[in-house]
Motif scaffolding. Structure first.
Motif, mmCIF file in Angstrom:
data_model
loop_
_atom_site.group_PDB
_atom_site.id
_atom_site.type_symbol
_atom_site.label_atom_id
_atom_site.label_comp_id
_atom_site.label_asym_id
_atom_site.label_seq_id
_atom_site.Cartn_x
_atom_site.Cartn_y
_atom_site.Cartn_z
ATOM 1 N N UNK A 27 15.985 -34.453 12.054
ATOM 2 C CA UNK A 27 16.020 -34.863 10.647
ATOM 3 C C UNK A 27 14.902 -35.871 10.394
ATOM 4 N N UNK A 28 14.019 -35.546 9.450
ATOM 5 C CA UNK A 28 12.858 -36.385 9.187
ATOM 6 C C UNK A 28 12.982 -37.106 7.846
ATOM 7 N N UNK A 29 12.681 -38.400 7.877
ATOM 8 C CA UNK A 29 12.490 -39.202 6.681
ATOM 9 C C UNK A 29 11.029 -39.645 6.711
ATOM 10 N N UNK A 30 10.286 -39.274 5.683
ATOM 11 C CA UNK A 30 8.855 -39.525 5.664
ATOM 12 C C UNK A 30 8.527 -40.523 4.561
ATOM 13 N N UNK A 31 7.813 -41.577 4.928
ATOM 14 C CA UNK A 31 7.435 -42.594 3.953
ATOM 15 C C UNK A 31 6.151 -42.152 3.252
ATOM 16 N N UNK A 46 9.388 -28.668 5.217
ATOM 17 C CA UNK A 46 10.597 -28.282 4.480
ATOM 18 C C UNK A 46 11.854 -28.857 5.130
ATOM 19 N N UNK A 47 12.744 -29.351 4.290
ATOM 20 C CA UNK A 47 13.982 -29.941 4.793
ATOM 21 C C UNK A 47 13.886 -31.434 5.039
ATOM 22 N N UNK A 48 12.653 -31.970 5.014
ATOM 23 C CA UNK A 48 12.497 -33.406 5.223
ATOM 24 C C UNK A 48 12.886 -34.167 3.960
ATOM 25 N N UNK A 49 13.155 -35.452 4.141
ATOM 26 C CA UNK A 49 13.446 -36.332 3.017
ATOM 27 C C UNK A 49 12.344 -37.376 2.939
ATOM 28 N N UNK A 50 12.187 -37.966 1.768
ATOM 29 C CA UNK A 50 11.103 -38.930 1.593
ATOM 30 C C UNK A 50 11.608 -40.234 0.993
ATOM 31 N N UNK A 51 10.914 -41.288 1.338
ATOM 32 C CA UNK A 51 11.054 -42.591 0.709
ATOM 33 C C UNK A 51 9.679 -42.957 0.171
#
Length: 229
Positions: A27-31, A46-51
């Motif tokens: 699970x990726x959270x990308x700044x 695809x499927x990653x989340x961002x901040x």
């Protein structure tokens, strides 16, 4: 499946790290520095989340991230983003020093502070992508080297402070890596560029992920990488 927060995933080493972890189903959270970059990253991974937060404004990170729901369980925080401002001490004015230190040192310190509860909850791992210039300062890169020397100190203090909480800390010191940043640096310095003499971003990414994968009985504290032969 681990949960990972990565800075600098838009290109170079950060993109290579994100790709390697994505291939494993992590699970990726990308700044991202702005909404447009966040959309681009979600398309790439695809499927990653961002901040969304600008590392050039470290004092604003707390308020900006407070408005966004990040993970409460974080297996790793990977500080890969960085900037380089070439110039001699005689030529670099204070604003260029501030800009370098903000992104390369102050933002990693502040972002780490903000997500430490999530890292402690997971007995997670912090990785600082440093540089060979964080060990030996070359001429013409004083601001960059100073930020990376200070990043080394940050990693060492954090490692000792967070050991009781089970948080591991790794600093990676690569030599020249074939990335867009390296190309731009050579252009600005007027130097010839030969990617065959550099490390690849994939090799550095494999080293970062290898440190994450080490069993809990050990910790990679510092690793130096140099181009092979």
């Amino acid at each position: 499946m681990g949960v990972h927060l990565i800075t600098g995933s838009g290109s170079g080493i950060g993109a290579a790290v994100a790709a390697l972890l994505a291939q494993r189903g992590e699970e990726l959270w990308l700044l991202a520095r702005d909404a447009a970059r966040a959309e681009q990253l979600r398309g790439t991974f695809p499927g990653s989340r961002t901040l969304v937060a600008d590392l050039a404004e470290p004092a604003a990170l707390a308020s900006v991230l407070a408005d966004q729901k990040g993970p409460d369980h974080l297996d790793s925080l990977l500080h890969v983003a960085g900037v380089i401002e070439p110039g001699t001490v005689a030529d670099l004015a204070a604003d260029r020093w501030y800009g370098t230190l903000a992104v390369n040192l102050l933002a990693p310190a502040e972002l780490t502070r903000l997500v430490l509860p999530a890292l402690r909850a997971a007995r997670g791992h912090v990785v600082f992508l440093n540089s060979g210039a964080g060990l030996h300062a070359p001429p013409g890169l004083g601001a960059y080297a100073a930020s990376k020397f200070a990043l080394k100190a940050l990693a060492e203090s954090l490692r000792a402070e967070e050991y009781p909480y089970g948080v591991r800390v790794t600093a990676v010191y690569p030599g020249e890596v074939d990335t867009p940043m390296q190309v731009r640096l050579h252009e600005r310095l007027g130097l010839p560029y030969d990617p065959s003499t550099c490390l690849t971003a994939d090799s550095v990414a494999a080293t970062v992920v290898g440190a994450l994968d080490l069993p809990r009985d050990g910790m990679v504290s510092d690793v130096m990488l140099r181009p092979g032969c």
